[in-house]
Design a protein around this motif. Structure first.
Motif, PDB file in Angstrom:
ATOM      1  N   ILE A  19     129.144 -15.316  49.547  1.00 61.83           N
ATOM      2  CA  ILE A  19     127.719 -15.534  49.817  1.00 61.83           C
ATOM      3  C   ILE A  19     127.556 -16.675  50.816  1.00 61.83           C
ATOM      4  N   GLY A  20     126.977 -16.378  51.954  1.00 63.76           N
ATOM      5  CA  GLY A  20     126.687 -17.397  52.941  1.00 63.76           C
ATOM      6  C   GLY A  20     125.260 -17.894  52.809  1.00 63.76           C
ATOM      7  N   TYR A  21     124.972 -18.995  53.467  1.00 57.12           N
ATOM      8  CA  TYR A  21     123.618 -19.557  53.436  1.00 57.12           C
ATOM      9  C   TYR A  21     123.408 -20.365  54.709  1.00 57.12           C
ATOM     10  N   PRO A  22     122.174 -20.549  55.147  1.00 61.08           N
ATOM     11  CA  PRO A  22     121.911 -21.314  56.384  1.00 61.08           C
ATOM     12  C   PRO A  22     122.080 -22.806  56.141  1.00 61.08           C
ATOM     13  N   SER A  23     123.321 -23.264  56.213  1.00 67.22           N
ATOM     14  CA  SER A  23     123.654 -24.618  55.785  1.00 67.22           C
ATOM     15  C   SER A  23     123.008 -25.703  56.635  1.00 67.22           C
ATOM     16  N   THR A  24     122.675 -25.402  57.881  1.00 70.79           N
ATOM     17  CA  THR A  24     122.094 -26.430  58.751  1.00 70.79           C
ATOM     18  C   THR A  24     120.573 -26.507  58.653  1.00 70.79           C
ATOM     19  N   LYS A  25     119.969 -25.663  57.812  1.00 72.06           N
ATOM     20  CA  LYS A  25     118.508 -25.604  57.741  1.00 72.06           C
ATOM     21  C   LYS A  25     117.938 -25.985  56.390  1.00 72.06           C
ATOM     22  N   LEU A  26     118.779 -26.102  55.369  1.00 74.83           N
ATOM     23  CA  LEU A  26     118.278 -26.267  54.011  1.00 74.83           C
ATOM     24  C   LEU A  26     118.807 -27.537  53.363  1.00 74.83           C
ATOM     25  N   SER A  27     118.004 -28.115  52.491  1.00 78.47           N
ATOM     26  CA  SER A  27     118.479 -29.173  51.618  1.00 78.47           C
ATOM     27  C   SER A  27     119.392 -28.562  50.562  1.00 78.47           C
ATOM     28  N   VAL A  28     120.071 -29.398  49.785  1.00 76.99           N
ATOM     29  CA  VAL A  28     120.928 -28.882  48.724  1.00 76.99           C
ATOM     30  C   VAL A  28     120.113 -28.076  47.717  1.00 76.99           C
ATOM     31  N   ALA A  29     118.935 -28.574  47.331  1.00 78.24           N
ATOM     32  CA  ALA A  29     118.110 -27.859  46.352  1.00 78.24           C
ATOM     33  C   ALA A  29     117.630 -26.521  46.895  1.00 78.24           C
ATOM     34  N   ASP A  30     117.209 -26.483  48.161  1.00 74.75           N
ATOM     35  CA  ASP A  30     116.741 -25.230  48.753  1.00 74.75           C
ATOM     36  C   ASP A  30     117.898 -24.249  48.931  1.00 74.75           C
ATOM     37  N   ALA A  31     119.069 -24.761  49.297  1.00 71.39           N
ATOM     38  CA  ALA A  31     120.240 -23.894  49.414  1.00 71.39           C
ATOM     39  C   ALA A  31     120.617 -23.322  48.048  1.00 71.39           C
ATOM     40  N   ALA A  32     120.434 -24.113  46.998  1.00 69.73           N
ATOM     41  CA  ALA A  32     120.724 -23.633  45.646  1.00 69.73           C
ATOM     42  C   ALA A  32     119.824 -22.465  45.269  1.00 69.73           C
ATOM     43  N   ALA A  33     118.541 -22.555  45.620  1.00 69.18           N
ATOM     44  CA  ALA A  33     117.617 -21.455  45.332  1.00 69.18           C
ATOM     45  C   ALA A  33     118.006 -20.215  46.121  1.00 69.18           C
ATOM     46  N   PHE A  34     118.405 -20.409  47.373  1.00 67.76           N
ATOM     47  CA  PHE A  34     118.818 -19.292  48.228  1.00 67.76           C
ATOM     48  C   PHE A  34     120.061 -18.615  47.650  1.00 67.76           C
ATOM     49  N   VAL A  35     121.074 -19.413  47.318  1.00 66.67           N
ATOM     50  CA  VAL A  35     122.323 -18.865  46.790  1.00 66.67           C
ATOM     51  C   VAL A  35     122.101 -18.201  45.438  1.00 66.67           C
ATOM     52  N   SER A  36     121.275 -18.808  44.603  1.00 71.85           N
ATOM     53  CA  SER A  36     120.995 -18.238  43.291  1.00 71.85           C
ATOM     54  C   SER A  36     120.391 -16.846  43.420  1.00 71.85           C
ATOM     55  N   SER A  37     119.445 -16.698  44.354  1.00 74.57           N
ATOM     56  CA  SER A  37     118.815 -15.396  44.566  1.00 74.57           C
ATOM     57  C   SER A  37     119.816 -14.368  45.078  1.00 74.57           C
ATOM     58  N   ARG A  38     120.633 -14.764  46.053  1.00 72.01           N
ATOM     59  CA  ARG A  38     121.623 -13.826  46.615  1.00 72.01           C
ATOM     60  C   ARG A  38     122.680 -13.462  45.583  1.00 72.01           C
ATOM     61  N   ALA A  39     123.074 -14.418  44.761  1.00 73.51           N
ATOM     62  CA  ALA A  39     124.071 -14.138  43.738  1.00 73.51           C
ATOM     63  C   ALA A  39     123.538 -13.167  42.691  1.00 73.51           C
ATOM     64  N   ALA A  40     122.268 -13.327  42.316  1.00 67.50           N
ATOM     65  CA  ALA A  40     121.660 -12.402  41.361  1.00 67.50           C
ATOM     66  C   ALA A  40     121.640 -10.982  41.924  1.00 67.50           C
ATOM     67  N   GLU A  41     121.299 -10.863  43.222  1.00 68.11           N
ATOM     68  CA  GLU A  41     121.315  -9.544  43.863  1.00 68.11           C
ATOM     69  C   GLU A  41     122.720  -8.955  43.866  1.00 68.11           C
ATOM     70  N   ALA A  42     123.716  -9.791  44.180  1.00 66.38           N
ATOM     71  CA  ALA A  42     125.091  -9.305  44.251  1.00 66.38           C
ATOM     72  C   ALA A  42     125.610  -8.856  42.893  1.00 66.38           C
TER      73      ALA A  42
END
Length: 251
Positions: A19-42
């Motif tokens: 699972i990738g994420y836009p690491s240069t655009k998000l805070s750690v908390a926002d990246a966590a929400a992004f990854v959590s959503s993608r992981a649930a889909e996966a």
């Protein structure tokens, strides 16, 4: 992480998703929400079990993602590979554990040096923030703030740290030698005898071994002679992660 994911699938028989994420655009908390959503889909839906294998910044991210999943399961609302399976409940996956590769669990002294040290030119600060995004500000937080505010990792949790001070970026390696002590590319030791010099610390060219420690000690820990950038490609690391997935220990 794709190579590691492929090796884990072959060695465990489990399905691995990188699972990738836009690491240069998000805070750690926002990246966590992004990854959590993608992981649930996966995993096929929220609340289904998954096991996290993260690299570098993915460690702090999965710690925050774990908190999101816990909050959802109570009715409150990576880079890494996610290995998943069966039914459950909640807004994100139900994390069954994690292995964190080279995680800056106590923040990053490199980030603190570049962003907070008076000797750092302002143009370097701006460039560093531009290149690495909002998350680097989180990594530059004080260790006291991190200890107080960052959630724990999913349990059981294993941590793997690198001890070979290597980097594909010579400037990064020189900075690491300055911050952590020792000689760039060397095997450690004292980085000089000047008064006030910091004691040498084992590191992988980016993250010091002592920075990988969790507030509540990990369930198991391993150190490998690998540099930060290529750690996830190491066959030794893949073997350690496989062992933890199957037994909850590295050996």
């Amino acid at each position: 992480m794709e190579r590691l994911a492929s090796r884990l699938e072959a060695s465990t028989g489990l399905r691995a998703v990188s699972i990738g994420y836009p690491s240069t655009k998000l805070s750690v908390a926002d990246a966590a929400a992004f990854v959590s959503s993608r992981a649930a889909e996966a995993c096929g839906g929220a609340g289904r079990p998954a096991f996290a294998v993260t690299f570098s910044l993915g460690g702090p991210i999965i710690r925050h993602a774990s908190l999101l999943s816990e909050s959802s399961s109570r009715g409150g609302g990576s880079s890494g590979s996610s290995i998943g399976g069966n039914d459950g409940g909640g807004g994100g996956p139900r994390w069954l554990g994690a292995v964190l590769l080279a995680p800056p669990n106590r923040g990053s002294d490199l980030a603190r040096e570049l962003l907070l040290a008076p000797s750092t030119p302002s143009v370097v600060r701006r460039l560093f923030r531009f290149l690495f995004g909002p998350a680097v500000l989180d990594l530059a937080s004080s260790s006291e703030v991190i200890a107080r505010e960052w959630p724990d990792a999913p349990r059981p949790c294993g941590v793997i740290a690198g001890t070979a001070p290597r980097s594909l970026n010579p400037a990064s390696l020189l900075l690491a030698a300055r911050v952590f002590g020792g000689r760039a590319g060397g095997s450690g030791g004292r980085g000089g005898s000047g008064e006030g010099r910091r004691p040498a610390r084992a590191h992988d060219g980016t993250v010091a071994v002592d920075e990988t420690a969790l507030q509540i000690p990990a369930d198991d820990f391993a150190a490998v002679h690998a540099g930060h950038t290529l750690m996830a490609d190491s066959r030794e690391v893949a073997g350690l992660v496989t062992a933890f997935l199957l037994s909850g220990k590295f050996s």
